[in-house]
Structures are given as structure tokens and as C-alpha cells.
Design an enzyme around this catalytic site. Structure first.
Site, PDB file in Angstrom:
ATOM      1  N   GLU A   1      -5.112  -4.812  10.654  1.00  0.00           N
ATOM      2  CA  GLU A   1      -4.049  -3.820  10.837  1.00  0.00           C
ATOM      3  C   GLU A   1      -4.275  -3.069  12.148  1.00  0.00           C
ATOM      4  O   GLU A   1      -5.036  -2.101  12.193  1.00  0.00           O
ATOM      5  CB  GLU A   1      -4.061  -2.815   9.679  1.00  0.00           C
ATOM      6  CG  GLU A   1      -3.813  -3.445   8.331  1.00  0.00           C
ATOM      7  CD  GLU A   1      -3.241  -2.432   7.330  1.00  0.00           C
ATOM      8  OE1 GLU A   1      -2.245  -2.769   6.715  1.00  0.00           O
ATOM      9  OE2 GLU A   1      -3.779  -1.325   7.196  1.00  0.00           O
TER      10      GLU A   1
ATOM     11  N   GLU B   1      -6.447   4.735   7.989  1.00  0.00           N
ATOM     12  CA  GLU B   1      -6.230   6.165   7.688  1.00  0.00           C
ATOM     13  C   GLU B   1      -7.481   6.772   7.061  1.00  0.00           C
ATOM     14  O   GLU B   1      -7.796   7.941   7.291  1.00  0.00           O
ATOM     15  CB  GLU B   1      -4.993   6.318   6.793  1.00  0.00           C
ATOM     16  CG  GLU B   1      -3.720   6.051   7.600  1.00  0.00           C
ATOM     17  CD  GLU B   1      -2.594   5.410   6.822  1.00  0.00           C
ATOM     18  OE1 GLU B   1      -2.611   5.451   5.583  1.00  0.00           O
ATOM     19  OE2 GLU B   1      -1.685   4.845   7.467  1.00  0.00           O
TER      20      GLU B   1
ATOM     21  N   HIS C   1      -9.224   1.212   5.111  1.00  0.00           N
ATOM     22  CA  HIS C   1      -7.935   1.419   5.769  1.00  0.00           C
ATOM     23  C   HIS C   1      -8.121   2.361   6.961  1.00  0.00           C
ATOM     24  O   HIS C   1      -8.909   3.301   6.906  1.00  0.00           O
ATOM     25  CB  HIS C   1      -6.906   1.989   4.784  1.00  0.00           C
ATOM     26  CG  HIS C   1      -5.526   1.916   5.328  1.00  0.00           C
ATOM     27  ND1 HIS C   1      -5.045   2.853   6.213  1.00  0.00           N
ATOM     28  CD2 HIS C   1      -4.553   0.994   5.163  1.00  0.00           C
ATOM     29  CE1 HIS C   1      -3.811   2.498   6.557  1.00  0.00           C
ATOM     30  NE2 HIS C   1      -3.488   1.378   5.929  1.00  0.00           N
TER      31      HIS C   1
ATOM     32  N   SER D   1       3.868  -2.274  10.197  1.00  0.00           N
ATOM     33  CA  SER D   1       5.316  -2.349  10.367  1.00  0.00           C
ATOM     34  C   SER D   1       5.905  -3.715  10.021  1.00  0.00           C
ATOM     35  O   SER D   1       6.830  -4.183  10.695  1.00  0.00           O
ATOM     36  CB  SER D   1       5.714  -1.925  11.787  1.00  0.00           C
ATOM     37  OG  SER D   1       5.327  -0.584  12.015  1.00  0.00           O
TER      38      SER D   1
ATOM     39  N   GLY E   1       2.993   2.270  10.740  1.00  0.00           N
ATOM     40  CA  GLY E   1       3.944   3.363  10.558  1.00  0.00           C
ATOM     41  C   GLY E   1       4.651   3.772  11.830  1.00  0.00           C
ATOM     42  O   GLY E   1       5.305   4.813  11.883  1.00  0.00           O
TER      43      GLY E   1
ATOM     44  N   LYS F   1       0.125   4.301  -0.249  1.00  0.00           N
ATOM     45  CA  LYS F   1      -0.477   5.484   0.374  1.00  0.00           C
ATOM     46  C   LYS F   1      -0.231   6.721  -0.506  1.00  0.00           C
ATOM     47  O   LYS F   1      -0.182   6.595  -1.728  1.00  0.00           O
ATOM     48  CB  LYS F   1       0.037   5.647   1.809  1.00  0.00           C
ATOM     49  CG  LYS F   1      -0.125   4.329   2.604  1.00  0.00           C
ATOM     50  CD  LYS F   1       0.152   4.454   4.060  1.00  0.00           C
ATOM     51  CE  LYS F   1      -0.036   3.088   4.745  1.00  0.00           C
ATOM     52  NZ  LYS F   1       0.149   3.127   6.176  1.00  0.00           N
TER      53      LYS F   1
ATOM     54  N   ASN G   1       0.868  -1.182   0.000  1.00  0.00           N
ATOM     55  CA  ASN G   1       0.000   0.000   0.000  1.00  0.00           C
ATOM     56  C   ASN G   1       0.904   1.232   0.000  1.00  0.00           C
ATOM     57  O   ASN G   1       1.502   1.567   1.017  1.00  0.00           O
ATOM     58  CB  ASN G   1      -0.888  -0.035   1.250  1.00  0.00           C
ATOM     59  CG  ASN G   1      -1.758   1.214   1.376  1.00  0.00           C
ATOM     60  OD1 ASN G   1      -1.816   2.038   0.466  1.00  0.00           O
ATOM     61  ND2 ASN G   1      -2.428   1.343   2.517  1.00  0.00           N
TER      62      ASN G   1
END
Ligand code: 13P
Length: 250
Positions: A166, A96, A94, A212, A172, A11, A9
Site C-alpha cells: 500500500e 496508519e 497498516h 484508492s 485515501g 478503518k 478495511n
């Protein structure tokens, strides 16, 4: 039977030239493994990525899509637009998108329906935040994201669903769920699906871990019984790292 997948991904990273370069690097660095391999560049670079990877084993997928077929939704992208450039898989939900763009379970359920109606495969993301894990609510949160986003589907639709667990606290941050934490949650996810549907659907669904994943930890995480590969953020932007992660999926 479920299959292994390693998906990158990207992003909001890589402009047109950088995308072309990373794809070139990936084409020489990544060798076929047991896993299906996917990359998700940004919308503006998808068409060119599809062209560049035509005939390759690396599939190009989208990071998001809108639920409507067309219309007055400024800035949005429909399932048909994706399919018209050769995209057949989309990442939805996701964390985010949930956190920064207000995507909630109800909206995601609509996106899921729109993608399936168009015949697009979905990588459905979900996972708890740090405070949920600290308070011991992580199973409850994950169970409810699953139920609200997906459990309205009939059993047949699950053939086009891939799950990506996730944990938000591991995205991240450099912090990873331990292989045991990932396995524990993936087993819980399968059990929850078995209870809502049946054991066959639960066993057949591919469940990726994201958060990660790096060359140094991928093999151990992927070796867990219920972990079928990974959704990779930062490390998917470095060809040699992504190639090593793909190779770790046996
Ligand atoms: P990182 O691998 O950078 O933690 O990101 C994971 C992720 O969000 C993939 O979708």
C-alpha cells in the site's frame, strides 16, 4: 498456489447500526468470485459481524492486535480474544498504524510472531511514502519493511502470510499507483522473497495492492500478473462498489 483476495478495511468507520446495515447490503450485493472476500470492521463490532456472517463466504477479520497474550495493556486486544469470537485473520502494519500510533518494524515483528504462534493468518501491510518514491528510494524502503517485519520467519510460516503493498501516497488520496507501478513493485517483492527464501515461497505468497482501488480501476490493477487482489479502504464502505471490486477479481 497463491489465491486471490479482496479485503475491505473499514478503518474507524461505521457504528453498530451502520455495521449491521452495511453487512446486510453486502450479503445481497456481493456474489462469489475467484477471490476470497473479507471485511474488517472495528473491534467493537467484530463479534456481531461474525454472527451475522456465519455460514457466508465473507470472512470477518481484525484491523490490529497486540503482541502479548494478556496482561496490563489498557485498551489493547489479544490474539486469543480475537480467536474466541471466531476471528482467524488480522491486518498488521497498516501505514496508519505506523504513522499515527508509532508502530515500527520491531514492534510489528513481535505482532507477527504472536499472531502466527496463535495460528492467526496475517495480512501484512507496507509501502513507501511519497518522498521515498520521489527520491527513488521506494524499492529500498519496501525491501527494508519486508525484511525487518518478516524475514526472521521460517519458510513454513509464510503459508499464513498475505502481503498488502500500500503506497502511502495512494491511500485515501484518490491517487492510485498505475497498474504498471503496482506490477513493478509486486514483482520486486516476489524477487526479494525468492532471494531471501526460495522461488516457491515467493510464487505462492498472495500479494494485494491497496490505495484508492475503485470499481473503475480494479479490473486493470488486478489483471497484472503479480497482483493477487486488493485491500480496499473507502470503496469498501459502499456495498455496490465493494461488490464491483470483488467481481473484478477473476
Ligand atoms: P483507500 O482505498 O481508501 O485508499 O484505502 C486503502 C487502504 O488503506 C486499505 O487498507
Amino acid at each position: 498456489m497463491r489465491n486471490k483476495i479482496v479485503a475491505g478495511n473499514w478503518k474507524m468507520n461505521k457504528n453498530r447500526a451502520d455495521t449491521a446495515q452495511l453487512i446486510e447490503e453486502l450479503m445481497s450485493a456481493v456474489t462469489p468470485s475467484a477471490a476470497e472476500v473479507m471485511i474488517a470492521p472495528t473491534f467493537v463490532n467484530l463479534a456481531e459481524a461474525v454472527t451475522k456472517l456465519d455460514g457466508s463466504f465473507i470472512e470477518v477479520v481484525a484491523q490490529n492486535m497486540h503482541f502479548a497474550e494478556s496482561g496490563a495493556y489498557t485498551g489493547e486486544i489479544s490474539a486469543d480474544m480475537l480467536q474466541s469470537i471466531g476471528i482467524n485473520t488480522v491486518i498488521l502494519g497498516h501505514s496508519e498504524r505506523r504513522a499515527y500510533f508509532g508502530e515500527d518494524d520491531a514492534l510489528l515483528a513481535k505482532k507477527v510472531d504472536a499472531a502466527l504462534k496463535a495460528g492467526i493468518r496475517i495480512i501484512f501491510c507496507f509501502g513507501e511514502e511519497l518522498q521515498d518514491r520521489k527520491s527513488g528510494d521506494h524499492f529500498k524502503v519496501v525491501g527494508s519493511q519486508l525484511k525487518n517485519g518478516l524475514f526472521h520467519l521460517d519458510g513454513d510460516s509464510w503459508k499464513n502470510i498475505v502481503l498488502a503493498y500500500e503506497p502511502v501516497w495512494a491511500i485515501g488520496t484518490g491517487e492510485t499507483a498505475s497498474p504498471e507501478q503496482a506490477q513493478e513493485m509486486h514483482a520486486f517483492i516476489r524477487k526479494t522473497i525468492a532471494e531471501a527464501y526460495n522461488n516457491e515461497i515467493a510464487q505462492d505468497v498472495t500479494i494485494l495492492y491497496g490505495g484508492s482501488v475503485k470499481p473503475g480501476n480494479a479490473k486493470e490493477i488486478f489483471s497484472k500478473e503479480d497482483v493477487d487482489g486488493g485491500l480496499i479502504g473507502g470503496a469498501s464502505l459502499v456495498a455496490t462498489d465493494f461488490a464491483a471490486i470483488v467481481a473484478a477479481a477473476q
